[in-house]
Motif scaffolding. Structure first.
Motif, PDB file in Angstrom:
ATOM      1  N   ILE A 112       0.841  -1.100   0.186  1.00  0.00           N
ATOM      2  CA  ILE A 112       0.133  -0.032  -0.101  1.00  0.00           C
ATOM      3  C   ILE A 112       0.936   1.501   0.107  1.00  0.00           C
ATOM      4  O   ILE A 112       2.021   1.695   0.895  1.00  0.00           O
ATOM      5  N   PHE A 113       0.794   1.888  -1.189  1.00  0.00           N
ATOM      6  CA  PHE A 113       1.764   3.411  -1.020  1.00  0.00           C
ATOM      7  C   PHE A 113       0.475   4.709  -1.132  1.00  0.00           C
ATOM      8  O   PHE A 113      -0.533   5.011  -1.878  1.00  0.00           O
ATOM      9  N   PRO A 114       1.103   5.544  -1.074  1.00  0.00           N
ATOM     10  CA  PRO A 114       0.377   6.959  -0.523  1.00  0.00           C
ATOM     11  C   PRO A 114       0.404   7.060  -2.506  1.00  0.00           C
ATOM     12  O   PRO A 114       1.264   7.176  -2.621  1.00  0.00           O
ATOM     13  N   ARG A 115      -1.102   7.795  -2.597  1.00  0.00           N
ATOM     14  CA  ARG A 115      -0.869   8.353  -3.985  1.00  0.00           C
ATOM     15  C   ARG A 115       0.411   9.046  -4.099  1.00  0.00           C
ATOM     16  O   ARG A 115       0.809   9.639  -5.401  1.00  0.00           O
ATOM     17  N   SER A 116       1.082  10.349  -3.603  1.00  0.00           N
ATOM     18  CA  SER A 116       1.693  11.504  -3.724  1.00  0.00           C
ATOM     19  C   SER A 116       3.111  10.512  -3.400  1.00  0.00           C
ATOM     20  O   SER A 116       4.055  11.715  -4.681  1.00  0.00           O
ATOM     21  N   SER A 117       3.113   9.249  -3.652  1.00  0.00           N
ATOM     22  CA  SER A 117       4.601   9.175  -3.460  1.00  0.00           C
ATOM     23  C   SER A 117       4.592   8.049  -4.426  1.00  0.00           C
ATOM     24  O   SER A 117       4.740   6.890  -3.388  1.00  0.00           O
ATOM     25  N   VAL A 118       4.434   8.080  -6.001  1.00  0.00           N
ATOM     26  CA  VAL A 118       4.909   6.888  -6.452  1.00  0.00           C
ATOM     27  C   VAL A 118       6.252   5.668  -6.381  1.00  0.00           C
ATOM     28  O   VAL A 118       6.876   6.544  -6.089  1.00  0.00           O
ATOM     29  N   PRO A 119       5.419   4.292  -6.169  1.00  0.00           N
ATOM     30  CA  PRO A 119       6.727   3.937  -6.071  1.00  0.00           C
ATOM     31  C   PRO A 119       7.944   4.398  -6.823  1.00  0.00           C
ATOM     32  O   PRO A 119       7.744   4.172  -7.856  1.00  0.00           O
ATOM     33  N   GLY A 120       9.197   3.819  -5.918  1.00  0.00           N
ATOM     34  CA  GLY A 120      10.137   4.255  -6.759  1.00  0.00           C
ATOM     35  C   GLY A 120      10.948   2.491  -7.434  1.00  0.00           C
ATOM     36  O   GLY A 120      10.102   1.528  -6.895  1.00  0.00           O
ATOM     37  N   ALA A 121      12.436   2.783  -8.125  1.00  0.00           N
ATOM     38  CA  ALA A 121      12.157   0.699  -8.731  1.00  0.00           C
ATOM     39  C   ALA A 121      12.340   0.371  -8.098  1.00  0.00           C
ATOM     40  O   ALA A 121      12.247  -0.814  -8.440  1.00  0.00           O
ATOM     41  N   GLU A 122      13.248   0.508  -6.958  1.00  0.00           N
ATOM     42  CA  GLU A 122      13.579  -0.841  -6.130  1.00  0.00           C
ATOM     43  C   GLU A 122      11.751  -1.218  -5.917  1.00  0.00           C
ATOM     44  O   GLU A 122      12.286  -2.375  -5.945  1.00  0.00           O
ATOM     45  N   ILE A 123      11.115  -0.759  -5.272  1.00  0.00           N
ATOM     46  CA  ILE A 123      10.480  -1.018  -4.407  1.00  0.00           C
ATOM     47  C   ILE A 123       9.086  -1.861  -6.063  1.00  0.00           C
ATOM     48  O   ILE A 123       8.949  -2.551  -6.015  1.00  0.00           O
ATOM     49  N   SER A 124       9.149  -1.158  -7.163  1.00  0.00           N
ATOM     50  CA  SER A 124       8.829  -2.092  -7.547  1.00  0.00           C
ATOM     51  C   SER A 124       9.324  -2.905  -8.559  1.00  0.00           C
ATOM     52  O   SER A 124       8.419  -4.089  -9.100  1.00  0.00           O
ATOM     53  N   GLU A 125      10.002  -3.017  -8.580  1.00  0.00           N
ATOM     54  CA  GLU A 125      11.459  -4.307  -9.176  1.00  0.00           C
ATOM     55  C   GLU A 125      10.775  -5.862  -7.717  1.00  0.00           C
ATOM     56  O   GLU A 125      10.431  -6.409  -7.766  1.00  0.00           O
TER      57      GLU A 125
END
Length: 157
Positions: A112-125
């Motif tokens: 669950i991510f805050p909408r204002s802070s799109v997940p970075g590449a590390e977390i997306s990976e």
């Protein structure tokens, strides 16, 4: 089976659970039972709410102590259904904020991510690895839940 608005890969469907066995609930089974579809969906929401209430999210913070995202994790094979609990988004209001993005890579983990802070590449990976490295993948799509409606808003990779 219900299409999730905005989704090109993910659908929702009620299931029948017998011990460790999970099977889609068929139209024929619903027709034979005395239950109406709205009763089945309400029971599913109630079960999702009960499971969500039993879980404690792990909050992941940055170097300054600001919460970057939350993770719900459980060996319960029903975990992914927690997103259908009516209070799902509200349960993260104090920690993540009013607008959340949700990733469900497998049946044992929800991000669950805050909408204002799109997940970075590390977390997306990491989410993508969680999807690819399981026998029980759920979705590569990212969702939001507003006014009780789950909508797909993007796809990882």
């Amino acid at each position: 089976v219900w299409a999730i608005p905005g989704s090109s890969q993910t659908v929702a469907l009620p299931v029948r659970v017998t011990g460790e066995d999970i099977k889609p609930l068929t139209t024929a089974e619903v027709s034979k039972s005395s239950l109406r579809l709205d009763e089945i969906l309400q029971a599913a929401r109630n079960n999702a709410s009960a499971l969500l209430a039993s879980l404690k999210p792990t909050l992941v913070r940055d170097d300054r102590g600001v919460i970057r995202y939350a993770v719900l994790q459980s060996d319960d094979p029903h975990l992914a259904a927690c997103i259908f609990a009516p209070e799902f988004a509200d349960s993260f209001l104090e920690t993540i904020g009013p607008d959340v993005l949700i990733a469900i890579p497998n049946r044992n983990r929800i991000y669950i991510f805050p909408r204002s802070s799109v997940p970075g590449a590390e977390i997306s990976e990491q989410v993508f690895v969680d999807y690819r490295s399981t026998n029980y993948p759920v979705s590569r799509e990212v969702f939001e839940k507003r006014a009780g409606v789950l909508t797909a808003v993007g796809t990882l990779r």
